[in-house]
Design an enzyme around this catalytic site. Sequence first.
Site, PDB file in Angstrom:
ATOM      1  N   LYS A 289      -3.874 -53.664   4.853  1.00 22.09           N
ATOM      2  CA  LYS A 289      -4.808 -53.072   4.325  1.00 22.09           C
ATOM      3  C   LYS A 289      -6.093 -53.427   3.692  1.00 22.09           C
ATOM      4  O   LYS A 289      -5.041 -53.846   2.361  1.00 22.09           O
ATOM      5  CB  LYS A 289      -4.324 -51.206   4.159  1.00 22.09           C
ATOM      6  N   GLU A 375       4.079 -32.171   5.623  1.00 22.20           N
ATOM      7  CA  GLU A 375       3.881 -30.392   4.693  1.00 22.20           C
ATOM      8  C   GLU A 375       5.198 -29.795   5.124  1.00 22.20           C
ATOM      9  O   GLU A 375       4.731 -28.628   4.259  1.00 22.20           O
ATOM     10  CB  GLU A 375       2.234 -30.465   5.915  1.00 22.20           C
ATOM     11  N   ARG A 403      -0.760 -26.490   8.340  1.00 22.13           N
ATOM     12  CA  ARG A 403       0.448 -27.492   9.217  1.00 22.13           C
ATOM     13  C   ARG A 403       2.233 -26.616   8.878  1.00 22.13           C
ATOM     14  O   ARG A 403       3.231 -27.135   9.357  1.00 22.13           O
ATOM     15  CB  ARG A 403       0.777 -28.773   8.987  1.00 22.13           C
TER      16      ARG A 403
END
Length: 643
Positions: A289, A375, A403
């Site tokens: 990244k 979640e 969620r």
Amino acid sequence: MSNRPITPLLDKVCCPADLKGLSDDQLKQVAHELRQEVVSAVSETGGHLGAGLGVVELTVALHAVFDTPRDKLIWDVSHQCYPHKILTGRRDRIRTLRQEGGLSGFCKRSESEYDAFGAGHSSTSISAALGYAVARDLGTAPEAGVGDAIAVIGDGSLSAGMAYEALNHAGHLGKRLIVILNDNEMSIAPPVGAMSRYLNRLYAGAPFQEFKSIAKGAIRHLPEPFQEGAKRAKDLVKQVTVGGTLFEELGFSYVGPVDGHDLDQLLAILRTVKTRATGPMLIHAITKKGKGYAPAETAPDCGHGVSKFDVATGVQKKAPANAPSYTKVFAEALIREARADRKVVAVTAAMPDGTGLNLFAERFPERIFDVGIAEQHAVTFSAGLAAGGQKPFCAIYSTFLQRGYDQIVHDVAIQRLPVRFAIDRAGLVGADGATHAGAFDTSFLANLPGMVVMAAADEAELVHMVATAVAHDEGPIAFRYPRGEGVGVELPEKGVPLEIGKGRIIQEGKRVALLSFGTRLKEVREAAQALSAEGIEPTIADARFAKPLDEDLILGLAREHEALITIEEGAIGGFGSHVAQLLAERGVFDHGLRFRSMVLPDTFIDHASAEAMYAEARLNAADIEAKVRDVLSGATAQAARRA
């Protein structure tokens, strides 16, 4: 213009078809120029930087090998899609990213035919790609047809159950489907859990610098094993000495790991997959990244989300804060409460920095739990902690808490377990747009029996609500607060628990009462000040609670005023709807009360500044003023007709 990079080859790429005639060496140059263009553009707009830089070579390779948009390229989360947007005809607008009227920071179906599936949350790509693959094989795809379905999913997204549900189904169906695991060892925060450790073990036996030679050795052998269906991956695994056993057991042929920044490897493997793959295939690509831009590579979050910055130094151009952020106020208040109560623990779903719980972790590392992008698990795990006698604070953004709604209902509310929900990013959030707006939490929480729902009007109220949540053991409790800075009020040294279900009068007035729920109280005050100059002096009240309602306060306001207006930064069905239900049941409307409810409009509002979004929602001070004038003029006209 002078600060923009020189990109002679990229200048010739107007769409992915333009990549087809380029040599592999030219594609490498395109990738180099594309990386420079991404850095330059995001330096002007801000946005997600590191994720896009990590997939530059992969983006070039995918568009060079596959035939998009007929082949459906689906980016998980899609915050890494800036290079994809540049290559798919949107370079001329790339410097409008996340601005009003400009390009979305995520893939968006209405924006381009190359955006096969919209996404702002994680772990959806494999499910969507499998749906495309099945539609293709059923012959029910659109007239243009569907070719290959390719999902690009990050390693952090594999901590969410939905990804495994899709892998399991795809392996069962056996459809031709290509999944690329973009393994960068970094989601928004360092990845957690057994899957992260498993992926690390896949290449722990070979140093990263050896991948290139290993993968090239495997490439020379790819065509033959690929002809043998499922056996090909096992042969490859033996050759490279590491293997994707888990993925193979799920029914996928596994190739990897490969160097996701080596176009020679990527192009050779993708070309072979395109011509030889028959069933579900998983390509494990190792990327970095922030690759190619040192300030992003060395940043703790690898440049996940940045404001405008100086390209030469990477220094971000952030305006000085006038007040602490709500997130920081929450974190510091929770730390103070945790010092006094050892039962206070914190739970986050891969967002320790975003929720401020990184500060909590520094002080109480043994009392914070990052469950990954999961979640649903975070909610039920918190329920288990509460059942076990702890005081869990489940800190999740409003949009992500959606969620976990089934778990909130069944695992928390029905069992009346005292889970404390700290709901960050409530209301409209600005540049991230509709996918990240916190519009619905009041509506979906306040209809649950036994749930306490609060909203902080300012940062001082937030401190008191943290204390209220600590003291509340009778069932679940939630408090919401927005993104960004507080309003600058003085913070209390210690939070004081509020009386459950009791609001407060801010200002006594006459004729019209303004009942605010949440941080629109600032705009209510501004509107009232302007109206006072016209001789209209509204009463202002802060509800504090949407559940349970302060019935005495609300009924008193209704009795003593001609009109009552509720104001909230949430969707219809929330606080105002509960107030209307109370008034109707008590027969208040029978006596001529004029009632209005100001809520977010029944639409998804596109990205812009938060101020512009609230202006579109008509929830600013001027809009409140206009609503008061309209209601009172109607009341005056009605009284005249009666006379």
